[in-house]
Design an enzyme around this catalytic site. Structure first.
Site, mmCIF file in Angstrom:
data_model
loop_
_atom_site.group_PDB
_atom_site.id
_atom_site.type_symbol
_atom_site.label_atom_id
_atom_site.label_comp_id
_atom_site.label_asym_id
_atom_site.label_seq_id
_atom_site.Cartn_x
_atom_site.Cartn_y
_atom_site.Cartn_z
ATOM 1 N N GLN A 124 -12.325 -45.757 -59.578
ATOM 2 C CA GLN A 124 -13.328 -44.779 -60.019
ATOM 3 C C GLN A 124 -12.801 -43.344 -59.933
ATOM 4 O OE1 GLN A 124 -16.378 -45.510 -61.296
ATOM 5 N NE2 GLN A 124 -16.374 -47.712 -60.902
ATOM 6 N N SER A 154 -7.973 -49.296 -63.246
ATOM 7 C CA SER A 154 -8.418 -50.146 -64.352
ATOM 8 C C SER A 154 -8.618 -49.297 -65.599
ATOM 9 C CB SER A 154 -9.749 -50.796 -63.943
ATOM 10 O OG SER A 154 -10.189 -51.679 -64.924
ATOM 11 N N CYS A 202 -21.729 -55.480 -60.550
ATOM 12 C CA CYS A 202 -21.396 -56.815 -60.055
ATOM 13 C C CYS A 202 -22.515 -57.344 -59.162
ATOM 14 C CB CYS A 202 -20.106 -56.789 -59.252
ATOM 15 S SG CYS A 202 -18.889 -55.679 -59.910
HETATM 16 N N1 PLP Z 1 -12.906 -51.375 -57.797
HETATM 17 C C1 PLP Z 1 -13.919 -50.588 -58.154
HETATM 18 C C2 PLP Z 1 -14.261 -49.401 -57.314
HETATM 19 C C3 PLP Z 1 -14.652 -50.847 -59.309
HETATM 20 O O1 PLP Z 1 -15.656 -50.067 -59.659
HETATM 21 C C4 PLP Z 1 -14.288 -51.987 -60.089
HETATM 22 C C5 PLP Z 1 -15.102 -52.360 -61.274
HETATM 23 O O2 PLP Z 1 -16.303 -52.392 -61.230
HETATM 24 C C6 PLP Z 1 -13.210 -52.766 -59.679
HETATM 25 C C7 PLP Z 1 -12.544 -52.435 -58.525
HETATM 26 C C8 PLP Z 1 -12.762 -53.954 -60.471
HETATM 27 O O3 PLP Z 1 -12.175 -53.506 -61.674
HETATM 28 P P1 PLP Z 1 -11.837 -54.514 -62.865
HETATM 29 O O4 PLP Z 1 -13.081 -54.613 -63.687
HETATM 30 O O5 PLP Z 1 -10.739 -53.873 -63.643
HETATM 31 O O6 PLP Z 1 -11.407 -55.782 -62.266
#
Ligand code: PLP
Length: 362
Positions: free
Chosen positions: A172, A188, A308
């Protein structure tokens, strides 16, 4: 429809889309090449991948290597499961507000797991002592639910003094603020206006990992599998744009934040006001029925918590960690805005959200 869920994902930048199209078909018809092939098709695709790698690397501190993965979750798994201290059985310490990609992975391992508490603001105390067995510390830079920004540089010093590696989930933070130094850093593409399906793990020079995926030996043997030049090119273009626009984007988001704080006057902010990414507004009102509010404002995309966790019916672990009761956690909504959010979008959305809250007698 007004999109205010920038922590869940961000709209694809037109520049990233354009960069990808060339590697899906391409005007010269060679865009489909396998970047690991030695002929011209392959060499061209490989050049696109390496250009993208350089652009993504420019988001990180100097002194490390970018390994492309399918997403940040995979990057985090590679870091945790692949690093030497964890493989040697040493303990893992992670902040109580880590994303499930870190939390569930650490919990799933046989190693001792030590949650690191956060205060009511949602911040880790960098001076907090680490248990003696800890070999890996995981602390995110910007939280996905409440936007709080951790003192990663100070935590890095504590981890180093304890002889532990530091993994930073900068998903983020990347493209929004400069990424803090750590031993391993995960990001990401889809959180910075790039495509879904690609992430990266940055590994500090001198650190060796064991691969989780074996096969053709791509990505220096750390992540086998054919790379997608289109996804890499989209990620690279999005990273380049984010680096170029970091200041104007932040200024735009600050203006939205200032207006939003007025528009949502009667709401209580969850998490620190100042040590926070201001594109994240996590708010609560006592007695708010969030499911009813979300169905009343169907033309505004916001979240009841992290994307999630929402839908699971469970109160958010992050909101519990900052001291909210289950009830208060369930009275909370998350509004996320960014580069492509207009002031008028925010005002219209706030009017709809406040009107929906009023129909609940709030
Ligand atoms: N870490 C954080 C802080 C996130 O907000 C997210 C996605 O929601 C992830 C990890 C996981 O990312 P990815 O969707 O690329 O697996």
């Amino acid at each position: 429809m007004i999109y205010l869920d920038y922590q869940a994902t961000t709209p694809l930048a037109p520049e990233a889309r354009d960069a990808m199209l060339r590697w899906l078909d391409g005007p010269d018809g060679v865009g489909f090449g396998n970047p690991h092939s030695p002929h011209r098709y392959g060499r061209q695709a490989a050049a696109a991948v390496e250009l993208a790698r350089d652009r993504v690397a420019a988001l990180f501190p100097p002194g490390g290597t970018v390994i492309f993965t399918s997403c940040a979750t995979e990057a985090i798994n590679l870091a945790i499961r692949g690093c030497k201290p964890v493989r040697a059985g040493r303990g893992i310490a992670a902040s109580a507000i880590e994303h499930a990609a870190v939390w569930d992975t650490a919990e799933a391992l046989p190693n001792a797991f030590h949650p690191i508490a956060v205060d009511r603001e949602g911040l880790v105390d960098p001076a907090a002592e680490l248990p003696a067995d800890v070999g890996l510390v995981a602390v995110m830079q910007v939280n996905n639910e409440i936007g709080t920004i951790q003192p990663v540089a100070e935590i890095a010093r504590t981890a180093k003094a304890a002889g532990a590696l530091l993994l930073c989930d900068a998903v983020q933070a990347a493209g929004r603020i400069p990424i803090a130094m750590a031993d391993m850093i995960a990001i990401s593409a889809h959180k910075l206006h790039g495509p879904k399906g690609i992430g990266a793990l940055w590994v500090r020079d001198g650190l060796t990992l064991e691969p989780l995926i074996t096969g053709g030996g791509q990505e220096g043997g750390l992540r086998s599998g054919t790379l997608s030049p289109a996804l890499c090119a989209g990620f690279g273009a999005a990273a380049k744009l984010a680096a170029e626009r970091m200041e104007p984007d932040a200024a735009h988001i600050e203006a939205l934040w200032t207006r939003a704080r007025d528009l949502f006057d009667g709401w209580t902010l969850n998490g620190s006001e100042t040590a926070r990414w201001h594109g994240n507004l996590n708010l609560r009102q006592e007695g708010l029925d969030v499911a009813r509010l979300l169905s009343d404002v169907r033309d505004v995309a916001i979240s009841a918590g992290s994307a999630c966790a929402s839908g699971s019916g469970k109160p958010s672990r992050v909101l519990q960690a900052i001291g909210l009761s289950d009830k208060m956690a369930k009275n909370s909504i998350r509004i996320g805005f960014g580069r492509y959010t207009g002031m008028d979008d925010l005002e219209l959305a706030a009017a709809a959200i406040n009107a929906a809250a009023r129909t609940q007698g709030l």
